[in-house]
Structure formats: C-alpha cells, structure tokens
Scaffold this motif. Structure first.
Motif, mmCIF file in Angstrom:
data_model
loop_
_atom_site.group_PDB
_atom_site.id
_atom_site.type_symbol
_atom_site.label_atom_id
_atom_site.label_comp_id
_atom_site.label_asym_id
_atom_site.label_seq_id
_atom_site.Cartn_x
_atom_site.Cartn_y
_atom_site.Cartn_z
ATOM 1 N N GLU A 115 0.698 -0.999 0.122
ATOM 2 C CA GLU A 115 0.024 0.017 -0.016
ATOM 3 C C GLU A 115 0.969 1.208 -0.095
ATOM 4 O OE1 GLU A 115 -3.483 0.455 -0.595
ATOM 5 O OE2 GLU A 115 -3.218 -1.868 -0.728
ATOM 6 N N ALA A 116 2.177 1.158 0.489
ATOM 7 C CA ALA A 116 2.825 2.575 0.503
ATOM 8 C C ALA A 116 3.454 2.348 -0.874
ATOM 9 C CB ALA A 116 3.981 2.232 1.510
ATOM 10 N N LEU A 117 3.852 1.403 -1.611
ATOM 11 C CA LEU A 117 4.218 1.319 -3.004
ATOM 12 C C LEU A 117 3.232 1.833 -3.814
ATOM 13 C CD1 LEU A 117 6.163 -1.894 -2.908
ATOM 14 C CD2 LEU A 117 7.107 0.112 -3.403
ATOM 15 N N LYS A 118 2.160 1.510 -3.540
ATOM 16 C CA LYS A 118 0.756 2.212 -4.575
ATOM 17 C C LYS A 118 0.577 3.527 -4.201
ATOM 18 C CE LYS A 118 -3.026 -0.496 -4.232
ATOM 19 N NZ LYS A 118 -4.023 -1.378 -3.729
ATOM 20 N N ALA A 119 0.840 4.012 -2.924
ATOM 21 C CA ALA A 119 0.716 5.425 -2.730
ATOM 22 C C ALA A 119 1.824 6.231 -3.351
ATOM 23 C CB ALA A 119 0.642 5.827 -1.077
ATOM 24 N N GLN A 120 2.865 5.625 -3.438
ATOM 25 C CA GLN A 120 4.163 6.233 -4.362
ATOM 26 C C GLN A 120 3.691 6.208 -5.480
ATOM 27 O OE1 GLN A 120 7.227 7.611 -2.843
ATOM 28 N NE2 GLN A 120 6.956 8.563 -4.980
ATOM 29 N N ALA A 121 3.308 5.192 -6.270
ATOM 30 C CA ALA A 121 3.124 5.098 -7.751
ATOM 31 C C ALA A 121 1.903 6.248 -8.142
ATOM 32 C CB ALA A 121 2.528 3.656 -7.837
ATOM 33 N N ILE A 122 0.921 6.475 -7.201
ATOM 34 C CA ILE A 122 0.058 7.462 -7.532
ATOM 35 C C ILE A 122 0.603 8.868 -7.491
ATOM 36 C CG2 ILE A 122 -2.067 8.406 -6.777
ATOM 37 C CD1 ILE A 122 -3.049 5.801 -5.831
ATOM 38 N N ALA A 123 1.349 9.033 -6.702
ATOM 39 C CA ALA A 123 2.074 10.226 -6.336
ATOM 40 C C ALA A 123 2.979 10.570 -7.534
ATOM 41 C CB ALA A 123 2.974 10.479 -5.212
ATOM 42 N N ALA A 124 3.899 9.519 -8.078
ATOM 43 C CA ALA A 124 4.557 9.657 -9.053
ATOM 44 C C ALA A 124 3.781 9.944 -10.672
ATOM 45 C CB ALA A 124 5.375 8.274 -9.375
ATOM 46 N N ARG A 125 2.675 9.287 -10.681
ATOM 47 C CA ARG A 125 2.060 9.439 -11.961
ATOM 48 C C ARG A 125 1.449 10.840 -11.838
ATOM 49 N NH1 ARG A 125 -1.480 5.772 -10.786
ATOM 50 N NH2 ARG A 125 -0.061 4.009 -12.126
ATOM 51 N N THR A 126 0.888 11.278 -10.663
ATOM 52 C CA THR A 126 0.191 12.711 -10.376
ATOM 53 C C THR A 126 1.347 13.587 -10.834
ATOM 54 O OG1 THR A 126 -1.002 11.866 -8.545
ATOM 55 C CG2 THR A 126 -0.851 14.203 -8.816
ATOM 56 N N TYR A 127 2.412 13.620 -10.362
ATOM 57 C CA TYR A 127 3.644 14.367 -10.842
ATOM 58 C C TYR A 127 3.746 14.750 -12.327
ATOM 59 C CZ TYR A 127 8.258 16.796 -11.274
ATOM 60 O OH TYR A 127 9.052 17.517 -11.514
ATOM 61 N N ILE A 128 3.798 13.450 -12.888
ATOM 62 C CA ILE A 128 4.039 13.626 -14.374
ATOM 63 C C ILE A 128 2.902 14.097 -15.418
ATOM 64 C CG2 ILE A 128 3.646 11.273 -14.867
ATOM 65 C CD1 ILE A 128 6.198 13.597 -16.791
ATOM 66 N N ALA A 170 7.739 -8.145 -10.264
ATOM 67 C CA ALA A 170 6.206 -8.473 -9.869
ATOM 68 C C ALA A 170 5.545 -7.549 -9.029
ATOM 69 C CB ALA A 170 6.189 -9.716 -9.569
ATOM 70 N N LYS A 171 6.429 -7.220 -8.117
ATOM 71 C CA LYS A 171 5.670 -6.334 -6.869
ATOM 72 C C LYS A 171 5.470 -5.150 -7.377
ATOM 73 C CE LYS A 171 6.213 -5.607 -1.835
ATOM 74 N NZ LYS A 171 6.956 -5.503 -0.845
ATOM 75 N N LEU A 172 6.652 -4.538 -8.360
ATOM 76 C CA LEU A 172 6.188 -3.116 -8.685
ATOM 77 C C LEU A 172 5.227 -3.106 -9.630
ATOM 78 C CD1 LEU A 172 10.082 -2.332 -9.492
ATOM 79 C CD2 LEU A 172 8.542 -1.463 -7.676
ATOM 80 N N ASN A 173 5.108 -4.288 -10.731
ATOM 81 C CA ASN A 173 4.013 -4.418 -11.539
ATOM 82 C C ASN A 173 2.635 -4.393 -10.836
ATOM 83 O OD1 ASN A 173 5.917 -4.601 -13.608
ATOM 84 N ND2 ASN A 173 5.631 -6.641 -14.009
ATOM 85 N N ARG A 174 2.703 -5.063 -9.752
ATOM 86 C CA ARG A 174 1.245 -5.081 -9.022
ATOM 87 C C ARG A 174 1.009 -3.574 -8.450
ATOM 88 N NH1 ARG A 174 -0.267 -8.759 -3.661
ATOM 89 N NH2 ARG A 174 -2.360 -7.871 -3.452
ATOM 90 N N ALA A 175 1.859 -2.959 -7.894
ATOM 91 C CA ALA A 175 1.419 -1.692 -7.338
ATOM 92 C C ALA A 175 1.015 -0.622 -8.523
ATOM 93 C CB ALA A 175 2.795 -1.089 -6.673
ATOM 94 N N VAL A 176 1.537 -0.794 -9.806
ATOM 95 C CA VAL A 176 1.152 0.180 -10.655
ATOM 96 C C VAL A 176 -0.035 -0.324 -11.372
ATOM 97 C CG1 VAL A 176 1.969 0.996 -12.937
ATOM 98 C CG2 VAL A 176 3.633 0.745 -11.238
ATOM 99 N N ASN A 177 -0.031 -1.575 -11.625
ATOM 100 C CA ASN A 177 -1.535 -2.045 -12.206
ATOM 101 C C ASN A 177 -2.618 -1.752 -11.269
ATOM 102 O OD1 ASN A 177 -0.534 -2.911 -14.624
ATOM 103 N ND2 ASN A 177 0.317 -5.019 -13.872
ATOM 104 N N GLU A 178 -2.530 -1.895 -9.926
ATOM 105 C CA GLU A 178 -3.636 -1.938 -9.107
ATOM 106 C C GLU A 178 -3.989 -0.559 -8.824
ATOM 107 O OE1 GLU A 178 -3.146 -4.167 -5.499
ATOM 108 O OE2 GLU A 178 -2.893 -6.040 -6.620
ATOM 109 N N THR A 179 -3.182 0.516 -9.380
ATOM 110 C CA THR A 179 -3.505 2.009 -9.105
ATOM 111 C C THR A 179 -3.593 2.588 -10.633
ATOM 112 O OG1 THR A 179 -1.089 2.522 -9.221
ATOM 113 C CG2 THR A 179 -2.243 2.052 -6.876
#
Length: 386
Positions: A115-128, A170-179
C-alpha cells in the motif's frame, strides 16, 4: 527414407506365378533399377538442401540467449512519456504506466508494504500528469518531457530495470497495475505531489520551505518515521571556520563566536547553543524561530540571518530540522528527518501501511483536502483558462 523405399520395392515382388511371375520379375528388376537411381539422386540432393538452409543460420556459439520473456503483468497504456536519460544522453519513450513503474523502482524501496508502494505510484503518476497537462518542459532538452534526475523524478530505464529480480518486478508491476490511471487532484487539477524520505515527526507547510503557500501542502504529524526510518537522526561535526566559510562569513562578523572561542568551554552555554532568543545565551549566534513542522525557520549569525533551508543547503545537512551545540572549536549538529519535509513522507507512508492504511488513506492524510481522479480524463480534457 532408404528403409521406406526398400519396403515399397519388396512389396512389388509378392503374388503371381509362372510367366506372370517372370514378367513381373523382369518388370520389378527394371523398377528396382529406377528406384535405386532415384535413391542415389535423393542421397545427393538432400544434403545440399540442408546445407543451404543451415547456411542461413549463424553458428550456434554466436546466437546468444534469446529475447527475455515478457515480465508478467507489465504495465501498459497511457500517454507516451519522453524521458531524457542524463547518463547516456538520450531520450527513452515509454507508456505512462511503465514510466510510473520506473520512477517507483527508483524512488521507494521495493521491500516496502504494497500500500505504501501504491501511494508512491499514484504520487509519481500525479507528478508527470501535472507536468504533461500544463505543458511544463522546464529543465529538459528539446523533445523530452522530463529527466531521470532528482530535478524531476528519478527514473530507472527499461534495460536497467530488466536486471532486477523477478520478484521485485512483479511487486512493482502489481503496485502500478492496481493503481492504474489514478492521480491525486485538488479542485479538479493534479496536485504538485511533493514527497520526501523521512520526517522529523511532522511534515512542513509549503510556504515555510518554498515561500509560496499551497493549500494541500500543509504540516501534519507523522509519528511513524522515528521507528521506521534508518535516516531519522544524524549527528555531524563541522569545524567553526568551515561553518563560517560555507555561510560566507568572517569571524569578525560574529563577535559572540570569537568571544566564546577565547573563553573555551562549549555545550549548552556556548555561542553555538540552539535555544531560541531570551535564554541568556550568546545573542549573535542562535536559532530565532521554528516552523509549524518543528524545523528551523530562522537562524542568526552575528548581524546576518539565514533561513533553516539556507543553513541546510549551505552546510549540506539532511534536514532543516536540527539542534546544535558547540564542542570546542566545532559545531555539533543533529538533524531529524531527511529531505525537504513537504508533502508525503515515504517512511511515514510505510508506517501507515504497516498499520493497515490503504494507499488512498495515506495520500489523503499527507495531502490536505485532495481526492483521486483519472489521469486519462485529465490528459484529454481542456486545460482551465488562466
């Protein structure tokens, strides 16, 4: 093939008697000769055909390994992001979701909670997405949207990312795909999704570090960092002359410092004490005020004052949240936290995730008054008129 032809020839010799058998024997003899001639021709031609086909292939020793199999669940889709790779000095174009994965891999440890990785993924996507939506190309070469450095977001290129362990990918992919497609917005627009490593127990108001207020970048408590982060506290010692040189000062500009050096001693009663004004300590070297985030706001050195951010940057400290004391002719500084302190604390997000908080809860805690929206909608909608 030789065995097949032999069996077919032998089959023709069966059946019949007398003249018919003799006639067939003569016919069979002729056919056998023809079959034998055909067999010889095949024996000559077949290897030539094989050689011709094999000649088109490189020797086995030169083929090398085949292409790597696709990574399971690789994020796809979204607007292309053109990333300027500073080291090879070239542009790598990738779909938005793959760009987010590259940033996530660079900006947060992969062993963090999902869930921390997912929050970071959303923040990174928001930035770009904010950068693409506003057409911001500041600080990048022509033809690029963003760099792979700390000037924007650190990004790991595809070739480098492919070297990471499969379980990590696989974990990175999951965090990105789920967000997928999720961004943080304030009043309908993607936010400036600032984040940093470790807080000192609080995040910082944007105006206390960058001067300009931002309504969703407000100071909030972050009590998880001390237990979670190995970077929570650090003590460094700097020579008095080094401090003055980095601040652009001379000893004559700080009389109290020179006096304290002549008197010797140190500790809490010295000129380098970190208490605020009114404590009876040296009046020309002191911390004047602190911010809402408990970081240093203003410092006085003789007749000159500095912001906490200036002290941090000039002395290369981890944080503007610090205390100090004098030890002989040295300044001992203990910093708390790591980074500018504005927005989402990454180790704070990890602590929240360990306590069961979902990514959306983490984001709406660190960014005040925000909500989640779709990147695809924002990238295709008209920009608001200025």
């Amino acid at each position: 093939m030789t065995m097949l032809l032999t069996r077919m020839s032998a089959k023709r010799w069966k059946g019949g008697s007398g003249a018919r058998r003799l006639s067939r024997r003569n016919d069979g003899l002729g056919q056998a000769v023809l079959w034998a001639a055909g067999l010889v021709a095949l024996a000559v031609l077949l290897p030539l055909g094989l050689v011709d086909r094999l000649a088109d292939r490189p020797p086995a020793a030169e083929t090398g390994p085949g292409p790597a199999p696709p990574l399971t669940g690789t994020p796809e889709g979204g607007t292309e992001v053109r990333v300027y790779l500073a080291n090879p000095r070239k542009i790598e174009s990738v779909p938005l979701e793959q760009y987010v994965r590259g940033v996530l891999a660079a900006e947060m440890p992969a062993d963090f909670e999902l869930e921390a990785l997912k929050a970071q993924a959303i923040a990174a996507r928001t930035y770009i997405v904010r950068r693409l939506r506003t057409g911001d190309t500041a600080g990048v070469p022509e033809g690029a949207d963003v760099t792979d450095t700390v000037a924007h977001q650190v990004y790991i290129p595809l070739a480098e990312l492919a070297k990471r362990p499969e379980r990590t990918i696989a974990k990175l992919n999951r965090a990105v795909n789920e967000t997928r497609d999720q961004v943080v917005t304030y009043q309908g627009e993607p936010i400036m999704a600032a984040f940093f490593s470790t807080s000192n127990g609080y995040t910082e108001n944007a105006e206390d570090y960058w001067k300009n207020p931002v309504p969703y970048l407000k100071s909030v408590p972050s009590p998880w960092d001390q237990a979670e982060s190995p970077r929570y506290a650090e003590t460094v010692e700097l020579a008095q002359n080094e401090v003055l040189e980095k601040l652009g000062l001379t000893p004559a500009a700080v009389p109290g410092l020179a006096q304290a050096s002549r008197q010797g001693g140190g500790g809490a009663g010295s000129a380098f004490s970190g208490t605020v004004a009114g404590d009876g300590l040296a009046e020309d070297v002191r911390i004047l005020s602190r911010t809402a985030g408990k970081r240093v706001d203003e410092v006085q050195f003789g007749s000159k004052s500095f912001s906490g951010r200036e002290i941090r940057e000039k002395l290369n400290l981890r944080s503007s949240g610090f205390d100090w004391e004098r030890d002989g002719d040295k300044l001992r500084i203990t910093t708390y936290g790591y980074g500018h302190g504005v927005g989402m604390s990454q180790y704070g997000a990890q602590g929240m995730a360990k306590q069961g908080a979902a990514a959306e809860r983490i984001l709406t805690y660190y960014y005040t008054g925000v909500q989640l929206d779709k990147a695809s909608k924002l990238l295709t909608a008209n920009r608001p008129s200025s």
